[in-house]
Design a protein around this motif. Structure first.
Motif, PDB file in Angstrom:
ATOM      1  N   ARG A   1     -64.888-125.846   7.860  1.00  0.00           N
ATOM      2  CA  ARG A   1     -63.463-126.156   7.999  1.00  0.00           C
ATOM      3  C   ARG A   1     -62.703-124.848   7.841  1.00  0.00           C
ATOM      4  NH1 ARG A   1     -62.199-130.235   3.792  1.00  0.00           N
ATOM      5  NH2 ARG A   1     -64.418-130.492   3.741  1.00  0.00           N
ATOM      6  N   LEU A   2     -61.463-124.838   8.268  1.00  0.00           N
ATOM      7  CA  LEU A   2     -60.640-123.647   8.107  1.00  0.00           C
ATOM      8  C   LEU A   2     -59.675-123.860   6.948  1.00  0.00           C
ATOM      9  CD1 LEU A   2     -59.764-122.685  11.789  1.00  0.00           C
ATOM     10  CD2 LEU A   2     -61.437-121.620  10.274  1.00  0.00           C
ATOM     11  N   TYR A   3     -59.570-122.844   6.124  1.00  0.00           N
ATOM     12  CA  TYR A   3     -58.659-122.872   4.990  1.00  0.00           C
ATOM     13  C   TYR A   3     -57.646-121.753   5.191  1.00  0.00           C
ATOM     14  CZ  TYR A   3     -56.783-122.060   0.356  1.00  0.00           C
ATOM     15  OH  TYR A   3     -55.924-121.875  -0.687  1.00  0.00           O
ATOM     16  N   LYS A   4     -56.365-122.065   5.070  1.00  0.00           N
ATOM     17  CA  LYS A   4     -55.325-121.055   5.207  1.00  0.00           C
ATOM     18  C   LYS A   4     -55.026-120.455   3.832  1.00  0.00           C
ATOM     19  CE  LYS A   4     -50.818-120.250   7.276  1.00  0.00           C
ATOM     20  NZ  LYS A   4     -49.685-120.870   7.970  1.00  0.00           N
ATOM     21  N   VAL A   5     -55.194-119.150   3.727  1.00  0.00           N
ATOM     22  CA  VAL A   5     -55.005-118.427   2.467  1.00  0.00           C
ATOM     23  C   VAL A   5     -53.539-118.491   2.052  1.00  0.00           C
ATOM     24  CG1 VAL A   5     -55.183-116.170   1.334  1.00  0.00           C
ATOM     25  CG2 VAL A   5     -56.939-116.889   2.970  1.00  0.00           C
ATOM     26  N   ARG A   6     -53.336-118.803   0.766  1.00  0.00           N
ATOM     27  CA  ARG A   6     -51.993-118.870   0.186  1.00  0.00           C
ATOM     28  C   ARG A   6     -51.772-117.674  -0.725  1.00  0.00           C
ATOM     29  NH1 ARG A   6     -52.294-124.875  -2.172  1.00  0.00           N
ATOM     30  NH2 ARG A   6     -54.478-124.337  -2.329  1.00  0.00           N
ATOM     31  N   ARG A   7     -50.517-117.425  -1.060  1.00  0.00           N
ATOM     32  CA  ARG A   7     -50.189-116.331  -1.962  1.00  0.00           C
ATOM     33  C   ARG A   7     -50.937-116.515  -3.278  1.00  0.00           C
ATOM     34  NH1 ARG A   7     -44.392-115.788  -4.603  1.00  0.00           N
ATOM     35  NH2 ARG A   7     -45.316-117.524  -5.659  1.00  0.00           N
ATOM     36  N   GLY A   8     -51.542-115.457  -3.767  1.00  0.00           N
ATOM     37  CA  GLY A   8     -52.260-115.503  -5.035  1.00  0.00           C
ATOM     38  C   GLY A   8     -53.733-115.870  -4.910  1.00  0.00           C
ATOM     39  N   ASP A   9     -54.170-116.286  -3.708  1.00  0.00           N
ATOM     40  CA  ASP A   9     -55.580-116.637  -3.516  1.00  0.00           C
ATOM     41  C   ASP A   9     -56.461-115.397  -3.549  1.00  0.00           C
ATOM     42  OD1 ASP A   9     -55.408-119.394  -3.273  1.00  0.00           O
ATOM     43  OD2 ASP A   9     -55.339-119.386  -1.087  1.00  0.00           O
ATOM     44  N   THR A  10     -57.658-115.576  -4.048  1.00  0.00           N
ATOM     45  CA  THR A  10     -58.712-114.569  -3.969  1.00  0.00           C
ATOM     46  C   THR A  10     -59.939-115.291  -3.443  1.00  0.00           C
ATOM     47  OG1 THR A  10     -59.549-115.006  -6.188  1.00  0.00           O
ATOM     48  CG2 THR A  10     -57.826-113.311  -5.995  1.00  0.00           C
ATOM     49  N   LEU A  11     -60.932-114.546  -2.997  1.00  0.00           N
ATOM     50  CA  LEU A  11     -62.170-115.190  -2.548  1.00  0.00           C
ATOM     51  C   LEU A  11     -62.759-116.042  -3.662  1.00  0.00           C
ATOM     52  CD1 LEU A  11     -64.075-112.528  -0.421  1.00  0.00           C
ATOM     53  CD2 LEU A  11     -63.117-114.695   0.344  1.00  0.00           C
TER      54      LEU A  11
END
Length: 66
Positions: free
Chosen positions: A16-26
């Motif tokens: 699935r695709l996840y859209k990175v949000r502010r503050g996200d890290t791997l």
């Protein structure tokens, strides 16, 4: 309801695709989907220093759960 936003995960193939949000890290995204951060890095062609950006889409394995 008018004005309500639905969040529907995008699924393609075995991920699935996840859209990175502010503050996200791997690491945070990996923890959320119960996968290893190195798996996410490998699947997405992310090399050291393993930087991701807000608005970027990451492939997350389908077997992963939220």
């Amino acid at each position: 309801m008018r004005g309500q936003r639905l969040k529907i995960p995008i699924t393609i193939g075995a991920y699935r695709l996840y859209k990175v949000r502010r503050g996200d890290t791997l690491e945070k995204v990996a923890r959320r989907y119960r996968v290893r951060w190195r798996t996410l890095a490998y699947m997405n062609g992310i090399k050291p220093p393993y930087t991701i950006y807000k608005g970027q889409y990451l492939k997350v394995p389908l077997k992963a759960r939220k």
